[in-house]
Scaffold this active site. Structure first.
Site, short mmCIF file in Angstrom:
data_model
loop_
_atom_site.label_atom_id
_atom_site.label_comp_id
_atom_site.label_asym_id
_atom_site.label_seq_id
_atom_site.Cartn_x
_atom_site.Cartn_y
_atom_site.Cartn_z
CD GLU A 32 48.75 -4.16 1.74
OE1 GLU A 32 49.34 -3.09 1.98
OE2 GLU A 32 47.84 -4.62 2.46
CG LEU A 36 50.42 -9.71 -0.03
CD1 LEU A 36 50.69 -10.99 -0.78
CD2 LEU A 36 48.93 -9.41 0.02
CB CYS A 40 49.72 -7.26 12.38
SG CYS A 40 49.98 -8.66 13.49
N GLY A 178 54.21 7.37 26.28
CA GLY A 178 53.10 6.43 26.23
C GLY A 178 53.52 5.06 26.73
N GLY A 180 51.37 2.15 26.72
CA GLY A 180 50.56 1.03 26.29
C GLY A 180 51.46 -0.10 25.86
CB ALA A 181 50.78 -3.23 23.98
CB ILE A 182 53.38 0.29 20.93
CG1 ILE A 182 52.45 -0.47 19.99
CG2 ILE A 182 54.57 0.86 20.16
CD1 ILE A 182 51.76 0.41 18.96
CB ALA A 266 54.62 4.41 22.10
CG HIS A 447 53.20 -30.12 39.91
ND1 HIS A 447 53.34 -28.85 40.42
CD2 HIS A 447 54.19 -30.86 40.49
CE1 HIS A 447 54.35 -28.82 41.26
NE2 HIS A 447 54.89 -30.04 41.32
#
Length: 468
Positions: A32, A36, A40, A178, A180-182, A266, A447
């Site tokens: 790495e 670590l 993400c 942009g 998207g998700a970001i 993004a 429920h």
């Protein structure tokens, strides 16, 4: 030193690959270059969720009177919000360190480069290099933000998601390029905290990979929040010479100039495959990704690749499963695992976006199902009709399900609303088990819950809806 398995990269694909290989009895090393857990854990999935949770709490407090509670003088401390997010990420990174020790995995810090068959050269922060040997080498180098020529990132006025997580002070205005998700997650966070946000999207609709009904609903909810949305638009150039940024934006009706304190680029991610020795070894790539088979094998024997540097979806949970699979395949080759792992069905991967309202989807969109030749049944259940949603004060959105009309096969599900990212797993398991609409309707859902909307939407698809 010599190892059975070397993993290059410790992100959500790399560290599970290393742990699974260790569980199977291999001697394992992980290389790495930074922290670590990879992007993400340190700069992506985890810290952004911490930011969004702070924004949600702030939003709740601002509207406490809706719940019969008086809260006066509600303010946010932007610096403390950022600090909490970093604390969450740091804690998780230390958790991965613990897992490495627990599983007796050697961690080698430095930049890894494939040197020859069975060899990785690791250059440390001090510039000194060492060669690490291993029979099987797994490439899990992940991805980074994509940088467009007309949007050069300077880290101050034009930023990536990385800078967006640690801005020293909150901008008064922001242009997000942009959706998207970001893009939509950061747009939501900064808007909730009080920044004036404008989203510029090249495609005809925001969150363009989602079902069209999801895009329409999110746009409606974002506009209610005061987020400005410009679709069919592109940023042509930026002027950063003044106090803020001036962006020339090309729209269908002509060119306009937007001004903001900061621009967040993004526009997607790109794989980290440069300068790691692929060319010298003849490992094949295509369109910036490493080509692999269903077991993660590259074109060169002894080398494997997983996660964002390969063609599958750039999602942490995909990388994690690929990491486990590749180690089990190596285990099968070395007679430490009893069978070849099952290949991943990339059409049964849930996608989640943690904006407010949240988005979760899996399988075919309505359009894709029709294009694939299916005759379909579609059902929608609005959260406005959900007792739990009403009690929670979160009635925005819906669940949409798509079934094959002939056999009842569960083709896809698309959700937008509070906590739907926790609901999509039901559909993932159901589709994996080849569940039909009949089983969904006959499986009793509790429920009152948000999750019973899956059953209610299924009932609506078959004309059996009770609550709408």
């Amino acid at each position: 030193m010599a190892y059975d398995v070397i993993v290059l990269g410790s992100g959500p694909g790399g560290y599970p690959a290393a742990i699974r290989a260790s569980q199977l009895g291999f001697k394992v090393a992980i290389i790495e270059k930074e922290s670590l857990g990879g992007v993400c854990l340190n700069w992506g999935c985890i810290p952004t969720k911490a930011l969004l949770k702070s924004a949600q709490v702030y939003e709740y407090l601002k509207h406490a009177q809706n719940y019969g509670i008086k809260a006066t003088g509600v303010e946010h401390d932007f610096e403390a919000v950022i600090k909490r997010s970093r604390g969450v990420a740091d804690k998780m990174s230390k958790g991965v360190q613990f897992l490495m020790k627990k599983n007796k995995i050697d961690v080698i810090m430095g930049f890894g480069k494939l040197k020859a068959k069975g060899q990785v050269e690791v250059t440390g922060a001090d510039g000194k290099a060492q060669v690490v040997e291993g029979k099987h080498i797994v490439i899990a180098t992940g991805g980074r933000w994509r940088e467009l020529p007309n949007l050069p990132i300077d880290g101050k006025k034009v930023i990536s998601y990385r800078e967006a997580m640690v801005l020293p002070q909150q901008p008064k205005s922001m242009i997000v390029v942009g959706s998207g998700a970001i893009g939509v997650e950061f747009a939501d966070f900064y808007n909730t905290m009080g920044t004036k946000v404008t989203i510029v999207e090249f495609m005809p609709r925001i969150v363009p990979v989602e079902d069209e009904d999801i895009s329409k609903e999110l746009e409606k909810q974002y506009k209610k929040k005061g987020i400005e949305i410009m679709t069919n638009s592109s940023v042509e150039s930026l002027d950063t010479t003044g106090n803020g940024v001036k962006a020339k934006v090309k729209t269908q009706s002509g060119e306009v100039t937007l001004e903001a304190d900061v621009v967040l680029s993004a526009v997607g991610v790109v794989a980290n495959i440069e300068n790691i020795g692929l060319e010298q070894l003849g490992i094949k790539t295509e369109k910036g990704k490493i080509i692999v088979d269903k077991y993660g094998k590259t074109s060169v024997d002894g080398f494997y690749a997983i996660g964002d540097c390969t063609p599958g979806q750039a999602l942490a949970h995909v990388a994690g499963k690929e990491g486990v699979n590749v180690s089990e395949y190596i285990g099968f080759l070395e007679k430490k695992f009893h069978h070849q792992p099952e290949g991943i069905d990339y059409n049964n991967v849930p996608g989640c976006t943690y904006c407010s309202p949240e988005i979760a989807s899996i399988g075919f969109t309505e359009k894709a199902a029709k294009e694939a030749g299916y005759e379909i049944k579609v059902g929608k259940f609005p959260f406005m009709a959900s007792g739990k949603a009403s009690a929670s004060g979160s009635t925005e959105g819906f669940v949409k399900v798509i079934f094959d009309a002939k056999y009842g096969e569960f083709l896809g599900a698309h959700m937008i609303g509070n906590n739907v990212t926790e609901m999509i797993a039901e559909v993932s398991v159901a589709r994996k088990l080849e569940t039909t609409a009949h089983e969904i309707l006959n499986a009793i859902h509790p429920h009152p819950t948000m999750s019973e909307a899956v059953k209610e939407a299924t009932a609506a698809a078959y004309g059996e809806a009770i609550d709408i």
